[in-house]
Motif scaffolding. Structure first.
Motif, PDB file in Angstrom:
ATOM      1  N   ASN A 135       0.940  -1.085  -0.019  1.00  0.00           N
ATOM      2  CA  ASN A 135      -0.103   0.128  -0.071  1.00  0.00           C
ATOM      3  C   ASN A 135       0.997   1.388  -0.034  1.00  0.00           C
ATOM      4  O   ASN A 135       0.426   2.517  -0.336  1.00  0.00           O
ATOM      5  CB  ASN A 135      -0.880  -0.065   1.182  1.00  0.00           C
ATOM      6  N   ILE A 136       2.208   1.111   0.428  1.00  0.00           N
ATOM      7  CA  ILE A 136       3.002   2.234   0.436  1.00  0.00           C
ATOM      8  C   ILE A 136       3.230   2.755  -0.999  1.00  0.00           C
ATOM      9  O   ILE A 136       3.511   3.868  -1.395  1.00  0.00           O
ATOM     10  CB  ILE A 136       4.262   2.081   1.196  1.00  0.00           C
ATOM     11  N   LEU A 137       2.907   1.654  -1.954  1.00  0.00           N
ATOM     12  CA  LEU A 137       3.430   1.919  -3.411  1.00  0.00           C
ATOM     13  C   LEU A 137       2.006   2.266  -4.090  1.00  0.00           C
ATOM     14  O   LEU A 137       1.936   3.115  -5.150  1.00  0.00           O
ATOM     15  CB  LEU A 137       4.274   0.793  -3.941  1.00  0.00           C
ATOM     16  N   PHE A 138       1.028   1.292  -3.784  1.00  0.00           N
ATOM     17  CA  PHE A 138      -0.301   1.372  -4.397  1.00  0.00           C
ATOM     18  C   PHE A 138      -0.917   2.577  -4.307  1.00  0.00           C
ATOM     19  O   PHE A 138      -1.618   3.259  -5.326  1.00  0.00           O
ATOM     20  CB  PHE A 138      -0.911   0.279  -3.826  1.00  0.00           C
ATOM     21  N   ILE A 139      -1.089   3.101  -2.843  1.00  0.00           N
ATOM     22  CA  ILE A 139      -1.902   4.077  -2.680  1.00  0.00           C
ATOM     23  C   ILE A 139      -1.522   5.378  -3.524  1.00  0.00           C
ATOM     24  O   ILE A 139      -2.490   5.981  -3.984  1.00  0.00           O
ATOM     25  CB  ILE A 139      -2.223   4.147  -1.295  1.00  0.00           C
ATOM     26  N   PRO A 140      -0.303   5.862  -3.277  1.00  0.00           N
ATOM     27  CA  PRO A 140      -0.030   7.101  -4.052  1.00  0.00           C
ATOM     28  C   PRO A 140      -0.166   6.931  -5.693  1.00  0.00           C
ATOM     29  O   PRO A 140      -0.554   7.933  -6.219  1.00  0.00           O
ATOM     30  CB  PRO A 140       1.481   7.172  -3.747  1.00  0.00           C
TER      31      PRO A 140
END
Length: 210
Positions: A135-140
């Motif tokens: 999610n650190i990568l997916f959300i942004p």
């Protein structure tokens, strides 16, 4: 700063109101998702708790098929990116992209809401660790891609009313931003398949050993 960084920076400067809207919609999805936990029946809550406790009890020893996990996550993530890219090329983008972003926020909010509604710090830490890397990568990437999609779709609407507006350079910039988001989505899938299981097993072993 590289070329891709300059493109994203220019997008942030030009489309910050859309970024704000997208983040509000995503945050609203998280909020309603967390509140949606209260709509579960007692039987559904008990069943979810039983499943969660079973997962946590075996988390340190689970041997997952990482290749299949990456394939599944890669398919899901790239599908999201492709749908956003295609919708950005249409004039019906606004409600559909916002609905997609809201849904992803709702799922995340429901998960976090369920954990906080039935607090157990060990469960919370293990699940948080399992969710964090991807999610650190997916959300942004979701927020940047969704905003770029909305921005280009709005440009197409303006172009429809004014044929003198050039869309060529903006199309290239839009495609580059979405390509960068696709890379982030792919990295998120790799993190989900190879990083999250290791961190989940490690945290479960450490907590379980206390």
């Amino acid at each position: 700063m590289g070329f891709m960084g300059r493109v994203i920076t220019a997008s942030l400067q030009q489309s910050w109101p859309l970024y704000l809207i997208v983040m509000v919609i995503f945050g609203l999805g998280i909020l309603l998702g967390s509140l949606g936990v209260n709509t579960l029946s007692e039987e559904q809550t008990i069943e979810l708790q039983r499943y969660l406790q079973s997962f946590l009890a075996r988390a340190a020893e689970i041997d997952v098929d990482r290749i299949q996990m990456v394939k599944g996550a890669l398919y899901d993530n790239l599908l999201v990116g492709l749908v956003m890219y295609i919708l950005g090329l249409t004039i019906i983008c606004l409600p559909l992209v916002l609905a997609l972003i809201f849904f992803r926020g709702f799922v995340l909010g429901f998960t976090v809401g369920f954990l906080t509604a039935h607090p157990d710090w060990r469960e919370f830490i293990v699940i948080l660790v399992s969710m964090l890397p991807q999610n650190i990568l997916f959300i942004p990437a979701l927020i940047i891609g969704g905003t770029a999609s909305l921005s280009f779709s709005i440009l197409l609407v303006k172009r429809f009313n004014n044929s003198h507006i050039r869309i060529g350079p903006q199309f290239i910039g839009y495609s580059l931003i979405m390509a960068g988001c696709m890379v982030a989505f792919a990295l998120a899938a790799l993190a989900e398949g190879y990083v999250s299981p290791e961190l989940t097993a490690l945290s479960a072993a450490l907590i379980g050993g206390r």
